[in-house]
Design a protein around this motif. Structure first.
Motif, short mmCIF file in Angstrom:
data_model
loop_
_atom_site.label_atom_id
_atom_site.label_comp_id
_atom_site.label_asym_id
_atom_site.label_seq_id
_atom_site.Cartn_x
_atom_site.Cartn_y
_atom_site.Cartn_z
N GLN A 44 0.82 -1.38 0.01
CA GLN A 44 0.13 -0.01 0.07
C GLN A 44 0.96 1.30 0.10
N ALA A 45 1.88 1.19 0.71
CA ALA A 45 2.95 2.52 0.89
C ALA A 45 3.45 2.58 -0.58
N ALA A 46 3.76 1.36 -1.38
CA ALA A 46 4.45 1.67 -2.48
C ALA A 46 3.69 1.82 -3.65
N GLY A 47 2.22 1.44 -3.36
CA GLY A 47 1.16 1.77 -4.28
C GLY A 47 1.29 0.57 -5.69
N ARG A 48 1.99 -0.25 -5.48
CA ARG A 48 2.13 -1.37 -6.45
C ARG A 48 2.55 -2.74 -5.57
N ALA A 49 2.10 -3.94 -6.39
CA ALA A 49 2.41 -4.96 -5.99
C ALA A 49 4.14 -5.41 -5.58
N LEU A 50 4.53 -5.73 -4.59
CA LEU A 50 6.06 -5.93 -4.25
C LEU A 50 6.39 -7.47 -4.58
N PHE A 51 5.61 -8.28 -4.56
CA PHE A 51 5.71 -9.77 -4.69
C PHE A 51 4.83 -10.45 -5.82
N GLU A 52 5.27 -11.36 -6.58
CA GLU A 52 4.43 -12.13 -7.30
C GLU A 52 4.31 -13.70 -6.69
N ARG A 53 2.92 -13.91 -6.45
CA ARG A 53 2.71 -15.09 -5.76
C ARG A 53 2.56 -16.01 -6.64
N HIS A 54 3.27 -17.25 -6.36
CA HIS A 54 3.28 -18.63 -7.08
C HIS A 54 3.11 -19.64 -5.97
N ALA A 55 2.83 -20.84 -6.83
CA ALA A 55 2.46 -21.82 -6.08
C ALA A 55 3.72 -22.44 -5.16
N ARG A 56 4.87 -22.18 -5.61
CA ARG A 56 6.08 -22.76 -4.90
C ARG A 56 6.68 -21.39 -4.30
N GLY A 57 6.07 -20.29 -4.11
CA GLY A 57 6.61 -19.30 -3.26
C GLY A 57 6.23 -18.06 -3.81
N VAL A 58 6.93 -16.94 -3.54
CA VAL A 58 7.00 -15.63 -3.88
C VAL A 58 8.25 -15.14 -4.18
N ARG A 59 8.38 -14.10 -5.27
CA ARG A 59 9.35 -13.68 -5.89
C ARG A 59 9.26 -12.11 -5.98
N PRO A 60 10.20 -11.17 -5.82
CA PRO A 60 9.95 -9.84 -5.78
C PRO A 60 9.57 -9.54 -7.27
N THR A 61 8.66 -8.10 -7.31
CA THR A 61 8.53 -7.72 -8.84
C THR A 61 9.56 -6.54 -8.72
N GLU A 62 9.45 -5.83 -9.85
CA GLU A 62 10.43 -4.77 -10.18
C GLU A 62 10.35 -3.71 -9.02
N ALA A 63 8.91 -3.36 -8.76
CA ALA A 63 8.82 -2.46 -7.78
C ALA A 63 9.49 -2.97 -6.41
N GLY A 64 9.23 -4.48 -5.98
CA GLY A 64 9.96 -4.98 -4.91
C GLY A 64 11.36 -5.13 -4.92
N ARG A 65 11.89 -5.33 -6.25
CA ARG A 65 13.60 -5.09 -5.97
C ARG A 65 13.81 -3.51 -5.67
N ILE A 66 13.22 -2.74 -6.27
CA ILE A 66 13.45 -1.32 -5.91
C ILE A 66 13.51 -1.07 -4.41
N VAL A 67 12.33 -1.59 -3.86
CA VAL A 67 12.12 -1.46 -2.32
C VAL A 67 13.10 -2.23 -1.54
#
Length: 306
Positions: A44-67
């Motif tokens: 919410q603070a970033a205004g964008r999703a920070l992680f992609e959710r997958h069946a095997r876990g999560v990984r940072p989005t481009e915005a997530g990597r910046i954060v």
């Protein structure tokens, strides 16, 4: 809009490192719902999703990597502030503040400390474990007197770098593994293997040192602790990459082979401030001990891989 918080940034960093919200919750001592809530607030603070959710876990989005990049800086500075507060009193003579990355703490640094203790007057050596960029910053800001680091090209003003060794990256596997009888393997021979890594992001692990763009490793388990990795390997649940300087502390329940690729090395170096007169003799003595022990470890790696 929410603001970024220290707790939230720590949760984001841990979730990215683990590749899993549930594992992050376990490591941090939180409930999974608490971790999910913190991630939601940070998104919410970033205004964008920070992680992609997958069946095997999560990984940072481009915005997530910046954060994450900024979180490392912010959290690192807060850690440094705590250290500065602890060391408000004047540093007594005969004390050396040494930093090192985790696997250097396994054998290289302890052996150097033992050598210094055997040949010099008793000295207080304070240890700090951390990732190399933070250690270099700590040396530059005089919070450490000396550090053992990797990626020494990422130096800072006023910091002198001395290369210790080009440490070979090895593959650890169970003695029953089909490749266990070999002494080396090409990346092509390892493509279909199940891997144990410290993160779901290969570029943030030793896998990123030698893989190519056409290969996406199958990371079966994420474990940050080296004992956990070796335990999973010993049980035949996957293979992992280990640096050569960790070889002396590896149990006989794993076999080792060299990765036959020019990029499968990790340069290791000593970092210290230029022309720093404080405890210069002790610092030089410790650096000499590191050089001696690094040569010794290189010989042990060659012997074990025969």
């Amino acid at each position: 809009m929410s603001d970024f918080t220290v707790v939230g940034l720590r949760v984001v960093r841990e979730a990215a490192a683990c590749g899993s919200f549930s594992t992050a919750a376990e490591n941090l001592g939180y409930t999974q719902s608490a971790v999910s809530r913190q991630i939601a607030l940070m998104e919410q603070a970033a205004g964008r999703a920070l992680f992609e959710r997958h069946a095997r876990g999560v990984r940072p989005t481009e915005a997530g990597r910046i954060v994450l990049r900024h979180a490392e800086v912010v959290l690192g500075e807060l850690d440094n502030a705590r250290l500065d507060i602890r060391h408000l009193a004047a540093r007594p003579p005969g004390r050396l503040r040494v930093g090192a990355f985790s696997t250097a703490m396994a054998a290289l640094v302890p052996r150097a400390i033992a050598e210094v203790a055997a040949r010099d007057q008793p000295a207080r050596i304070a240890l700090r474990e951390g990732v190399s960029p933070r250690l270099l910053t700590a040396v530059a800001r005089q919070r450490l007197d000396l550090a053992v680091v990797t990626d020494p090209d990422a130096s800072q003003a006023g910091v002198e770098i001395e290369i210790l060794l080009d440490d070979p990256l090895l593959v650890a596997l169970a003695p029953t593994h089909p490749l266990a009888g070999a002494t080396r393997a090409t990346p092509e021979m390892l493509r279909d293997q199940r891997w144990i890594a410290g993160s779901q992001e290969p570029d943030s692990t030793l896998l990123g040192a030698w893989r190519d763009a056409e290969w996406e490793p199958d990371i079966a388990f994420v474990a940050r602790d080296w004992f956990a990795k070796i335990g999973l390997v010993s049980a035949g649940l996957g293979i992992t990459v280990v640096p050569g300087i960790a070889v002396p502390v590896l149990p006989p329940t794993v076999a080792l082979l060299r990765i036959d690729h020019p990029a499968a090395v990790r340069r290791t170096a000593i970092a210290h401030r230029r022309n720093d007169p404080r405890d210069a003799a002790l610092r030089q003595s410790f650096a000499e001990a590191l050089r001696d022990r690094a040569a010794e470890l290189s010989a042990e790696v060659r012997h074990r891989l025969r």
